[in-house]
Design an enzyme around this catalytic site. Structure first.
Site, PDB file in Angstrom:
ATOM      1  N   LYS A  14     -12.255  -1.576   8.092  1.00 32.97           N
ATOM      2  CA  LYS A  14     -11.608  -2.520   9.028  1.00 32.97           C
ATOM      3  C   LYS A  14     -12.037  -2.172  10.458  1.00 32.97           C
ATOM      4  O   LYS A  14     -12.874  -2.857  11.025  1.00 32.97           O
ATOM      5  CB  LYS A  14     -10.097  -2.487   8.832  1.00 32.97           C
ATOM      6  CG  LYS A  14      -9.728  -2.826   7.372  1.00 32.97           C
ATOM      7  CD  LYS A  14      -8.309  -2.542   7.060  1.00 32.97           C
ATOM      8  CE  LYS A  14      -8.007  -2.411   5.589  1.00 32.97           C
ATOM      9  NZ  LYS A  14      -8.234  -3.611   4.792  1.00 32.97           N
ATOM     10  N   ASP A  58      -1.141   6.783   6.399  1.00 30.79           N
ATOM     11  CA  ASP A  58      -2.222   5.888   6.007  1.00 30.79           C
ATOM     12  C   ASP A  58      -2.396   4.921   7.189  1.00 30.79           C
ATOM     13  O   ASP A  58      -1.518   4.103   7.460  1.00 30.79           O
ATOM     14  CB  ASP A  58      -1.812   5.134   4.731  1.00 30.79           C
ATOM     15  CG  ASP A  58      -2.827   4.061   4.336  1.00 30.79           C
ATOM     16  OD1 ASP A  58      -3.824   3.863   5.061  1.00 30.79           O
ATOM     17  OD2 ASP A  58      -2.607   3.418   3.290  1.00 30.79           O
ATOM     18  N   TRP A  96       0.830  -1.212   0.000  1.00 30.58           N
ATOM     19  CA  TRP A  96       0.000   0.000   0.000  1.00 30.58           C
ATOM     20  C   TRP A  96       0.855   1.249   0.000  1.00 30.58           C
ATOM     21  O   TRP A  96       0.498   2.235  -0.633  1.00 30.58           O
ATOM     22  CB  TRP A  96      -0.990  -0.026   1.164  1.00 30.58           C
ATOM     23  CG  TRP A  96      -1.940  -1.176   1.025  1.00 30.58           C
ATOM     24  CD1 TRP A  96      -1.962  -2.312   1.777  1.00 30.58           C
ATOM     25  CD2 TRP A  96      -2.962  -1.337   0.032  1.00 30.58           C
ATOM     26  NE1 TRP A  96      -2.947  -3.158   1.315  1.00 30.58           N
ATOM     27  CE2 TRP A  96      -3.573  -2.594   0.249  1.00 30.58           C
ATOM     28  CE3 TRP A  96      -3.422  -0.536  -1.024  1.00 30.58           C
ATOM     29  CZ2 TRP A  96      -4.625  -3.066  -0.543  1.00 30.58           C
ATOM     30  CZ3 TRP A  96      -4.459  -1.009  -1.823  1.00 30.58           C
ATOM     31  CH2 TRP A  96      -5.039  -2.249  -1.572  1.00 30.58           C
TER      32      TRP A  96
HETATM   33  N1  PMP Z   1      -3.971   1.271   2.634  1.00 25.90           N
HETATM   34  C1  PMP Z   1      -3.961   0.169   3.407  1.00 25.90           C
HETATM   35  C2  PMP Z   1      -2.954   0.065   4.513  1.00 25.90           C
HETATM   36  C3  PMP Z   1      -4.881  -0.849   3.155  1.00 25.90           C
HETATM   37  O1  PMP Z   1      -4.862  -1.953   3.908  1.00 25.90           O
HETATM   38  C4  PMP Z   1      -5.802  -0.704   2.098  1.00 25.90           C
HETATM   39  C5  PMP Z   1      -6.849  -1.753   1.794  1.00 25.90           C
HETATM   40  N2  PMP Z   1      -6.713  -2.962   2.335  1.00 25.90           N
HETATM   41  C6  PMP Z   1      -5.756   0.456   1.334  1.00 25.90           C
HETATM   42  C7  PMP Z   1      -4.844   1.419   1.635  1.00 25.90           C
HETATM   43  C8  PMP Z   1      -6.708   0.651   0.183  1.00 25.90           C
HETATM   44  O2  PMP Z   1      -7.942   0.919   0.690  1.00 25.90           O
HETATM   45  P1  PMP Z   1      -9.230   1.055  -0.231  1.00 25.90           P
HETATM   46  O3  PMP Z   1      -9.520  -0.279  -0.766  1.00 25.90           O
HETATM   47  O4  PMP Z   1     -10.232   1.549   0.756  1.00 25.90           O
HETATM   48  O5  PMP Z   1      -8.913   2.050  -1.284  1.00 25.90           O
END
Ligand code: PMP
Length: 355
Positions: A191, A167, A100
């Protein structure tokens, strides 16, 4: 009984499911579904106001820090952050600690110069880098506090004189940290906060308004702050589910209380993994995530067997991410300790049979 270890969308408290279901049929005795109410009616603006103020209270935020519930997932924030904080000629620093983080880096490169100040990529993201320097003129340092896919987590937040952006999608509201030390925090809700389709964004408003680029109205955080997170139609139901989850968390005792339970859950599972000859973990001990516990089996032939055994016994969601393989048990706030105890018992009976 099902034990839900999904990585997100994931388990939420039972009472949240019940109250959310009630609100679909008859919201707060209005005789109307929450899905058919105008978002500017007093009954809904009260939902948004309470959700924002509860998040502020739980995170102990000062008055400079504004709470927003914005459309879309955390991935939208990968672009919205640099669009608001970075000019093309400016530099921002990013820590690359997982999939991510690297996605955030890719998007940010569209808006300015990106300096990757540290990375654990070469060791398959098995640790959190500790020794790195952030240039004074970097507009901000971006970190991903918990790496959902590889299962590592910043156990202490780096101190920096630069604006700190995080994030926190997969560990927000799971522990007590100094949220005021961040310039900006974002997290997809699916989450620890509530339902998919909305992100929690916390911004110190002092960091805004410093870039020269024109920002589309809907992307400009200042407009969302000015309109109390009601610039356009918010995802009303998703925000309501967040409110119910925040109320649950407050009733439980807030972040210190949930942190204690989360520590207990993680310790129980890691101890079981460390003391079982069939299983192994890969992230260095001091950086292990308390939210996403990743592991494999020493004998890869056992993996499908354990997967099937877990499923037959009501454990779901422990298959690892397609990029990392193996297993991942997500221990988010709403997962009860009893589910972790149950998983540990299953691991023990599996190893008695196959060890
Ligand atoms: N950042 C992290 C740390 C994540 O775990 C996730 C999704 N699992 C995201 C970003 C992306 O999130 P989204 O699917 O809500 O765009």
């Amino acid at each position: 009984m099902i034990h839900n270890f999904n990585a997100g969308p994931s388990i939420l408290p039972n009472e949240v499911f019940r109250e959310a279901a009630d609100a679909i049929l008859n919201f707060n005795n209005t005789g109307l579904s929450i899905l058919e109410l105008g978002h500017r009616t007093p009954v809904f603006t009260a939902v948004m106001d309470e959700a924002r103020s509860l998040a502020k209270e739980l995170m102990n935020l000062d008055d400079d820090h504004k709470v927003l519930f914005l459309h879309g997932g955390a991935s939208t924030q990968f672009m919205q952050v640099p669009m608001n904080l970075l000019d093309l000629k400016d530099t921002a620093s990013y820590a690359d600690t997982g999939v991510w983080s690297s996605k955030a880096i890719k998007e940010a490169k569209l808006f300015g110069k990106i300096d990757v100040v540290c990375s654990s990529k070469e060791r398959n993201y098995r640790f959190i880098p500790k020794d790195f320097a952030v240039p004074n003129d970097a507009k901000y340092l971006h970190i991903t506090t918990n790496n959902t896919i590889y299962g590592s987590q910043w156990q202490s937040i780096p101190t920096t004189s630069n604006v700190l952006v995080a994030d926190m999608s997969s560990d927000i509201l799971s522990r007590n940290i100094d949220f005021n030390s961040f310039g900006l925090i974002y997290a997809g809700a699916q989450k620890n906060i509530g339902a998919a389709g909305v992100s929690l964004v916390v911004i110190n408003e002092q960091i805004l308004g410093k870039t020269k680029r024109p920002i589309p109205t809907i992307m400009d955080y200042r407009n969302h702050i000015a309109e109390g997170s009601m610039l356009n139609t918010p995802p009303v139901f998703a925000v309501y589910v967040c409110l119910l989850t925040l109320r649950w968390l407050k009733k439980l005792g807030g972040l210190s209380a949930i942190e204690k339970i989360n520590n207990e859950k993680a310790a129980l599972l890691y101890n079981a993994l460390d003391s079982n000859d069939l299983f192994q973990t890969h992230v260095v001990k001091e950086d292990r995530s308390k939210m996403n516990v990743c592991f494999t089996m020493k004998n890869s032939d056992h993996e499908q067997l354990f997967q099937d055994f877990a499923k037959e016994n009501g454990v779901i969601g422990i298959k690892g991410h397609r990029l990392s393989g193996g297993f991942r048990a997500s221990l988010y706030n709403a997962l009860p300790l009893s589910s972790v105890e149950y998983l540990v018992e299953l691991m023990q009976s599996f190893s008695q049979k196959h060890g």
